[in-house]
Design a protein around this motif. Structure first.
Motif, PDB file in Angstrom:
ATOM      1  N   ILE A   1       0.838  -1.211   0.000  1.00 39.00           N
ATOM      2  CA  ILE A   1       0.000   0.000   0.000  1.00 39.00           C
ATOM      3  C   ILE A   1       0.868   1.256   0.000  1.00 39.00           C
ATOM      4  CG2 ILE A   1      -1.641   1.327   1.353  1.00 39.00           C
ATOM      5  CD1 ILE A   1      -2.933  -1.006  -0.022  1.00 39.00           C
ATOM      6  N   ILE A   2       1.981   1.224   0.756  1.00 35.57           N
ATOM      7  CA  ILE A   2       2.894   2.374   0.788  1.00 35.57           C
ATOM      8  C   ILE A   2       3.457   2.644  -0.607  1.00 35.57           C
ATOM      9  CG2 ILE A   2       5.126   3.195   1.652  1.00 35.57           C
ATOM     10  CD1 ILE A   2       4.517   1.715   4.281  1.00 35.57           C
ATOM     11  N   ILE A   3       3.869   1.577  -1.296  1.00 32.34           N
ATOM     12  CA  ILE A   3       4.436   1.733  -2.635  1.00 32.34           C
ATOM     13  C   ILE A   3       3.377   2.236  -3.612  1.00 32.34           C
ATOM     14  CG2 ILE A   3       5.441   0.507  -4.594  1.00 32.34           C
ATOM     15  CD1 ILE A   3       6.850  -1.329  -2.600  1.00 32.34           C
ATOM     16  N   LEU A   4       2.190   1.629  -3.588  1.00 31.13           N
ATOM     17  CA  LEU A   4       1.131   2.041  -4.507  1.00 31.13           C
ATOM     18  C   LEU A   4       0.710   3.487  -4.265  1.00 31.13           C
ATOM     19  CD1 LEU A   4      -1.138  -1.151  -4.568  1.00 31.13           C
ATOM     20  CD2 LEU A   4       0.404  -0.355  -6.350  1.00 31.13           C
ATOM     21  N   SER A   5       0.587   3.857  -2.991  1.00 32.39           N
ATOM     22  CA  SER A   5       0.219   5.244  -2.671  1.00 32.39           C
ATOM     23  C   SER A   5       1.299   6.205  -3.130  1.00 32.39           C
ATOM     24  CB  SER A   5      -0.006   5.396  -1.162  1.00 32.39           C
ATOM     25  OG  SER A   5      -1.050   4.556  -0.715  1.00 32.39           O
ATOM     26  N   GLY A   6       2.559   5.770  -2.972  1.00 27.09           N
ATOM     27  CA  GLY A   6       3.676   6.632  -3.351  1.00 27.09           C
ATOM     28  C   GLY A   6       3.757   6.866  -4.848  1.00 27.09           C
ATOM     29  N   ILE A   7       3.669   5.790  -5.634  1.00 24.42           N
ATOM     30  CA  ILE A   7       3.829   5.957  -7.083  1.00 24.42           C
ATOM     31  C   ILE A   7       2.606   6.648  -7.699  1.00 24.42           C
ATOM     32  CG2 ILE A   7       5.376   3.986  -7.320  1.00 24.42           C
ATOM     33  CD1 ILE A   7       3.074   2.302  -8.277  1.00 24.42           C
ATOM     34  N   SER A   8       1.427   6.501  -7.084  1.00 23.15           N
ATOM     35  CA  SER A   8       0.230   7.150  -7.640  1.00 23.15           C
ATOM     36  C   SER A   8       0.124   8.610  -7.229  1.00 23.15           C
ATOM     37  CB  SER A   8      -1.038   6.401  -7.202  1.00 23.15           C
ATOM     38  OG  SER A   8      -1.165   6.427  -5.790  1.00 23.15           O
TER      39      SER A   8
ATOM     40  N   VAL B   1      11.412   7.604  -5.784  1.00 19.95           N
ATOM     41  CA  VAL B   1      11.718   6.246  -5.320  1.00 19.95           C
ATOM     42  C   VAL B   1      12.367   6.266  -3.945  1.00 19.95           C
ATOM     43  CG1 VAL B   1      12.996   4.131  -5.828  1.00 19.95           C
ATOM     44  CG2 VAL B   1      11.965   5.428  -7.686  1.00 19.95           C
ATOM     45  N   ASP B   2      13.275   7.227  -3.694  1.00 21.78           N
ATOM     46  CA  ASP B   2      13.966   7.287  -2.398  1.00 21.78           C
ATOM     47  C   ASP B   2      12.969   7.512  -1.260  1.00 21.78           C
ATOM     48  OD1 ASP B   2      16.467   6.877  -3.494  1.00 21.78           O
ATOM     49  OD2 ASP B   2      16.755   9.028  -3.913  1.00 21.78           O
ATOM     50  N   GLN B   3      11.988   8.389  -1.457  1.00 21.79           N
ATOM     51  CA  GLN B   3      10.977   8.639  -0.425  1.00 21.79           C
ATOM     52  C   GLN B   3      10.148   7.384  -0.155  1.00 21.79           C
ATOM     53  OE1 GLN B   3       9.105  12.015  -2.456  1.00 21.79           O
ATOM     54  NE2 GLN B   3       9.728  13.357  -0.752  1.00 21.79           N
ATOM     55  N   ILE B   4       9.802   6.661  -1.202  1.00 22.82           N
ATOM     56  CA  ILE B   4       8.996   5.447  -1.037  1.00 22.82           C
ATOM     57  C   ILE B   4       9.785   4.391  -0.272  1.00 22.82           C
ATOM     58  CG2 ILE B   4       7.910   3.527  -2.271  1.00 22.82           C
ATOM     59  CD1 ILE B   4       7.254   5.516  -4.520  1.00 22.82           C
ATOM     60  N   ILE B   5      11.035   4.164  -0.663  1.00 25.39           N
ATOM     61  CA  ILE B   5      11.848   3.127  -0.018  1.00 25.39           C
ATOM     62  C   ILE B   5      12.089   3.467   1.447  1.00 25.39           C
ATOM     63  CG2 ILE B   5      14.158   2.078   0.017  1.00 25.39           C
ATOM     64  CD1 ILE B   5      14.162   2.225  -3.018  1.00 25.39           C
ATOM     65  N   GLU B   6      12.282   4.749   1.744  1.00 24.33           N
ATOM     66  CA  GLU B   6      12.519   5.176   3.129  1.00 24.33           C
ATOM     67  C   GLU B   6      11.322   4.852   4.025  1.00 24.33           C
ATOM     68  OE1 GLU B   6      14.757   6.512   6.214  1.00 24.33           O
ATOM     69  OE2 GLU B   6      15.402   6.259   4.128  1.00 24.33           O
ATOM     70  N   SER B   7      10.119   4.786   3.463  1.00 25.34           N
ATOM     71  CA  SER B   7       8.902   4.537   4.250  1.00 25.34           C
ATOM     72  C   SER B   7       8.639   3.053   4.489  1.00 25.34           C
ATOM     73  CB  SER B   7       7.686   5.138   3.534  1.00 25.34           C
ATOM     74  OG  SER B   7       7.864   6.504   3.273  1.00 25.34           O
TER      75      SER B   7
ATOM     76  N   LEU C   1      10.327   0.308 -10.112  1.00 20.65           N
ATOM     77  CA  LEU C   1       9.737   1.651 -10.115  1.00 20.65           C
ATOM     78  C   LEU C   1      10.469   2.624 -11.031  1.00 20.65           C
ATOM     79  CD1 LEU C   1       8.977   2.106  -6.297  1.00 20.65           C
ATOM     80  CD2 LEU C   1       7.556   1.067  -8.066  1.00 20.65           C
ATOM     81  N   ASP C   2      11.399   2.114 -11.835  1.00 13.74           N
ATOM     82  CA  ASP C   2      12.188   2.989 -12.708  1.00 13.74           C
ATOM     83  C   ASP C   2      11.395   3.364 -13.967  1.00 13.74           C
ATOM     84  OD1 ASP C   2      14.298   4.446 -13.684  1.00 13.74           O
ATOM     85  OD2 ASP C   2      15.286   2.698 -14.601  1.00 13.74           O
ATOM     86  N   ARG C   3      10.212   3.947 -13.771  1.00 13.69           N
ATOM     87  CA  ARG C   3       9.378   4.416 -14.882  1.00 13.69           C
ATOM     88  C   ARG C   3       8.286   5.309 -14.288  1.00 13.69           C
ATOM     89  NH1 ARG C   3       9.101  -0.769 -14.470  1.00 13.69           N
ATOM     90  NH2 ARG C   3      10.132  -1.074 -16.465  1.00 13.69           N
TER      91      ARG C   3
END
Length: 414
Positions: free
Chosen positions: A169-176, A181-187, A203-205
């Motif tokens: 959910i953290i990743i999906l919320s982050g990319i949407s 990427v750094d902020q998402i991984i840190e969470s 996530l490289d896109r």
């Protein structure tokens, strides 16, 4: 129903109205239409009582029959029959014909009454069924989100086992929402951060604006449904432990049976003592095969799938969990069946076996004990039987005797 039926009333019940037909053994017939309102049901009650009907019969169509049943049951016999059984006698279809036909079946005592649960049990079951529908809706929305990610080539399944778990959910919320990427991984949690290189590659896109909006909508809906499911589960467990505390403890002692599956089974089955055996309960739940006979030969077909769909669904889930439980008799039964009939049929066979076990636990007031000595929460220790050891000379002597016997048999045969 025991005794002679002189007058019977058949009801064809719809959402907004019902057709009532009264037939007598003398051939008299009366037919009226009533609105499915409080006044209409009261008028129906006064009419059938004034006509001195012995029985009123109707089909178990949705829950439309419930207020009619509760209004009449204290005044005369009410039969709620299985619609599929009753339709087997006729192919005609109009409301008036249906009503008259049901009355004819009731007059000739040809309707097998369905089990009618108490009001509290029906309310308990309604919580379970609403939760089941919400779980299905949540699954549908998750599948939509999977399709969106696949179209955008975000293959999160390669990194996470559950993309709708906490980290997913953290990743999906982050990319949407446009985070880098750094902020998402840190969470993310420490265990998942160990896969940071794989996550960066996935996530490289960039995600399109349309896909981001749709993902956010899906996440919002999933979150709302989760909240409603939690509210329902709190009420389900309150009802379960208040009214069925003994049954909850007994059923949960069996492998693969958790809290929500136990509550679901109790809500859908009701009183286990209504069934004379576990096999009868399995048949009522539609977990037994159809049987066909031709020329004194019996052929087993697919399972009947009669009864509660929700109960069958949860029992299949229970069977799948029990089949993974190491050291249990149930897993050994599944593995043995799988070799001959395949995985899917073996799961159904295991579910049927579990039903008979659960019936036994409730009716005999016993906790589950595995035939192998396994109890829930324990690890089964198997006995290892050591083979007898022979010396080299003894082995040579045994082999020589075997060859001598074989050679003698070949000589005798020639």
């Amino acid at each position: 129903m025991a005794g002679i039926i002189n007058k019977a009333c058949g009801l064809d019940v719809h959402k907004k109205f019902l057709i009532a037909t009264i037939l007598s053994i003398f051939g008299e017939k009366k037919q009226l239409r009533f609105e499915r309102t409080e006044k209409g049901i009261l008028d129906l009650k006064n009419w059938v009582i004034s006509e001195k009907c012995d029985v009123v019969a109707c089909e178990s169509t949705s829950d439309f029959w419930v207020p009619i049943y509760e209004s009449l049951i204290n005044h005369l016999t009410v039969i709620v029959g299985n619609a599929r059984d009753m339709k087997a006698f006729t192919h005609k279809k109009t409301d008036k014909i249906d009503s008259e036909f049901i009355a004819q079946l009731a007059l000739n005592n040809m309707i097998k009454p369905s089990r009618v649960f108490s009001k509290n049990q029906r309310e308990f079951r309604s919580y379970i069924r609403l939760r089941h529908k919400l779980v299905q809706k949540r699954t549908d929305i998750k599948n939509v989100a999977h399709a969106i990610l696949a179209s955008e080539m975000f293959h999160l399944n390669d990194v996470l086992t559950d993309i709708f778990g906490k980290n997913g959910i953290i990743i999906l919320s982050g990319i949407s929402s446009g985070k880098n990427v750094d902020q998402i991984i840190e969470s993310l949690s420490p265990n998942v951060r160990k896969k940071s290189d794989q996550i960066r590659e996935v996530l490289d896109r960039e995600m399109s604006l349309s896909a981001a909006i749709r993902i956010q909508t899906c996440l919002s809906l999933i979150n709302n449904i989760d909240e409603q499911i939690n509210i329902l589960e709190a009420e389900i467990f309150r009802c379960a432990y208040t009214n069925h505390n003994r049954e909850m403890k007994l059923l949960m002692s069996s492998p693969g049976v958790g809290e929500i599956s136990t509550a679901t089974i109790i809500a859908e089955v009701g009183d286990f003592n209504d069934f004379s055996s576990g096999a009868k309960l399995a048949s009522w739940l539609g977990l037994v095969p159809n049987v066909y006979q031709s020329a004194d030969k019996y052929h087993n077909g697919r399972i009947t799938k009669r009864g509660s769909k929700v109960a069958r669904w949860i029992l299949i889930q229970v069977a799948q969990a029990a089949a993974r439980k190491n050291g249990s008799m149930l897993k050994e039964f599944f593995e043995r069946k799988k070799k001959t009939i395949g995985h899917s049929k073996a799961i159904v066979a295991l579910a049927r076996k579990i039903v008979t076990i659960l019936w036994h636990l409730i009716t005999n007031n016993e906790m589950y004990e595995d035939e192998m000595g396994y109890k829930k929460g324990e690890v089964q220790k198997r006995k290892i039987v050591e083979s007898e050891e022979f010396s080299v000379d003894e082995r040579i002597s045994i082999i020589s005797e075997i060859f001598a016997i074989v050679k003698k048999e070949e000589t005798d045969s020639t």
